[in-house]
Design a protein around this motif. Structure first.
Motif: not given
Length: 510
Positions: A356-379
């Motif tokens: 799970k990953a999410q950003i909260s703004c001012d403790g009220t607004k929550t933006i879910d990042l889990s379904r965003s586009q992620w880039g991966y790098s191994v090691g």
């Protein structure tokens, strides 16, 4: 299937009471003389396949200390109850070099064994068990050929007698009372047994051993610093580049499982993301949940926070305030493992990494990042170029300047040179001034270290890390350290390890 291989030797199954014939069910644990009902067939021997002399130690926990008296009591009780075989686990401690340790295990393994991680005698454990083995061996004939008789000598006292007209007699007098000394009458003789103790009577008369009576003096392990790496000019440092989304080639619109990408070639997996902040997002904070072991959060190349789990607390939950610029921000999260699971149901199907990953703004607004586009790098880059090996040192640009430059950098590689201490005794690195990472000597990994993960009493679970003499040359040895969190390499020291305080010398191993 196993039996069908026709290996010619018996198969065993530990902790499996319904093991089918001809497989032998055996016991693992510390008290198999009390807990093991025995084999499930009369034609199978009674076997104790793992008599734990201590227990594995994990980061954040103190060592498990099992006394010499307790080990001796339960071993003697197992023999008295017709035990055929005892295998100590471990009799000699060791080192989990490289990345071979299990989940959260420290690099040293069973250091509290009768022979410690370095092969040094741990007294009185070693000597007390040696005396027990000698006593049992001296009574082998009646044990092997005599008929067993069990006598009650009191409410918590018994005698296990093995007697044969030709082989002689041996008796195990058992005092199960853990609080007081008991006077036992046996065959017209009186014997005084300490609390929770077993006395072995040769010829059913002469007391030759008592499990609660320790004759061997205690020794002490001594760590002696012989070299301190406290000269800044002797160190060089290379700082890892924090990867960003634009530099990744593997991408997905979901959070991928850690070990399926790393394939156990590295502890590390980068999760990277681009996040566009608008003016309505004030006081932003990032919440991360991971089933991995460690996470380090970088925002626009700066470390924002770190978190970790433990052997008992499997999930990592981290909430950190983050400094975001208006517009595009680079979020890079390093997921780390500290070993893979060693046992348990369905262990091959367990998953690790960010969930799970999410950003909260001012403790009220929550933006879910889990379904965003992620880039991966191994090691890590240093791993990819095998920076710990001599031939690859020039593949990156090292720097050395002053003490301020090389201290307290997360994701930094350090290198220096040193000479081996004189003599042939054990050698170890004291890493207390560092945080978490891995060490190599002449290209050989001596294991992970994690001195920043303290026990409840406020001490590192392991401070000294074993360097086998076989890894060393007389002079010009290369030390490479990968530091994840930020530490002070000037506080690292090279130490010799020895024992003092017992009249049994190291030469008395036979």
């Amino acid at each position: 299937m196993a039996v069908g291989l026709q290996t010619g030797v018996p198969w065993i199954m530990c902790k499996q009471p319904d093991a089918p014939d001809p497989v032998i069910n055996t016991c693992n644990g510390m008290r198999c003389g009390e807990t093991f009902p025995g084999p499930n067939s009369p034609n199978k021997p009674k076997m104790w396949t793992e008599d734990w002399t201590s227990f594995f130690q994990v980061y954040g926990a103190p060592p498990y200390i099992r006394s010499a008296e307790d080990i001796a009591y339960h071993a003697a009780l197992f023999v008295a109850k017709n035990g055929s075989f005892i295998n100590y686990y471990m009799y000699h401690g060791g080192t989990n070099f490289g990345r071979t340790s299990s989940s959260y295990f420290i690099t040293g393994y069973y250091d509290q064994a009768p022979l410690d991680e370095y092969g040094l005698l741990r007294q009185p454990k070693y000597g007390h068990l040696k005396e027990l083995h000698a006593a049992i061996k001296s009574t082998a004939n009646p044990l092997l050929h005599g008929k067993q008789t069990i006598l009650s000598l009191g409410p918590m006292q018994q005698a296990y007698v093995f007697e044969d007209a030709r082989s002689g007699c041996v008796a195990f007098l058992v005092n199960n009372d853990g609080r007081k000394v008991i006077q036992i009458q046996f065959r017209n003789n009186a014997y005084s047994l300490r609390p929770k103790s077993i006395g072995i009577l040769q010829n059913c008369k002469t007391l030759i051993y008592e499990t609660a009576k320790v004759n061997v003096p205690k020794n002490m392990r001594v760590t002696t610093p012989v070299h301190t790496f406290n000269v800044p000019d002797k160190w060089e440092v290379f700082r890892e580049t924090i990867p960003t989304f634009s530099g990744t080639s593997l991408r997905a619109n979901t959070l991928l499982e850690h070990t399926k990408l790393t394939k156990d070639k590295t502890d590390y997996l980068w999760y990277t993301l681009r996040f566009k902040r608008d003016s309505t997002c004030t006081k932003p904070s990032l919440f991360i949940e991971s089933s991995g072991h460690v996470v380090h959060v970088f925002v626009n190349n700066a470390l924002a926070g770190s978190g970790h789990g433990s052997r008992d607390i499997r999930a990592v939950k981290l909430q950190v305030p983050v400094s975001l610029i208006n517009g595009q921000n680079n979020i890079s999260i390093l997921s780390g493992m500290v070993g893979l699971p060693d046992s348990g149901a369905y262990m091959e199907s367990k998953s690790y990494g960010l969930t799970k990953a999410q950003i909260s703004c001012d403790g009220t607004k929550t933006i879910d990042l889990s379904r965003s586009q992620w880039g991966y790098s191994v090691g890590l880059l240093g791993e990819k170029v095998r920076l710990h090996q001599w031939r690859n040192l020039k593949r990156v640009k090292w720097s050395n300047n002053n003490a301020g430059l090389i201290k307290n950098h997360p994701l930094a590689w350090y290198k220096t040179m040193f000479d081996a201490p004189s003599g042939d005794g054990p050698v170890g690195l004291n890493m207390e001034s560092m945080g978490k990472g891995e060490m190599w000597v002449n290209g050989e990994s001596i294991g992970r270290y994690w001195v920043s993960f303290l026990t409840p009493s406020g001490h590192p679970s392991q401070s000294i890390y074993h360097i086998p003499r076989a890894f060393l040359k007389p002079s010009g040895n290369l030390l490479v350290v990968l530091e994840e969190e930020g530490g002070d390499p000037l506080g690292i020291s090279l130490n010799t390890i020895s024992v003092v305080g017992s009249n049994q010398s190291q030469s008395q191993l036979s």
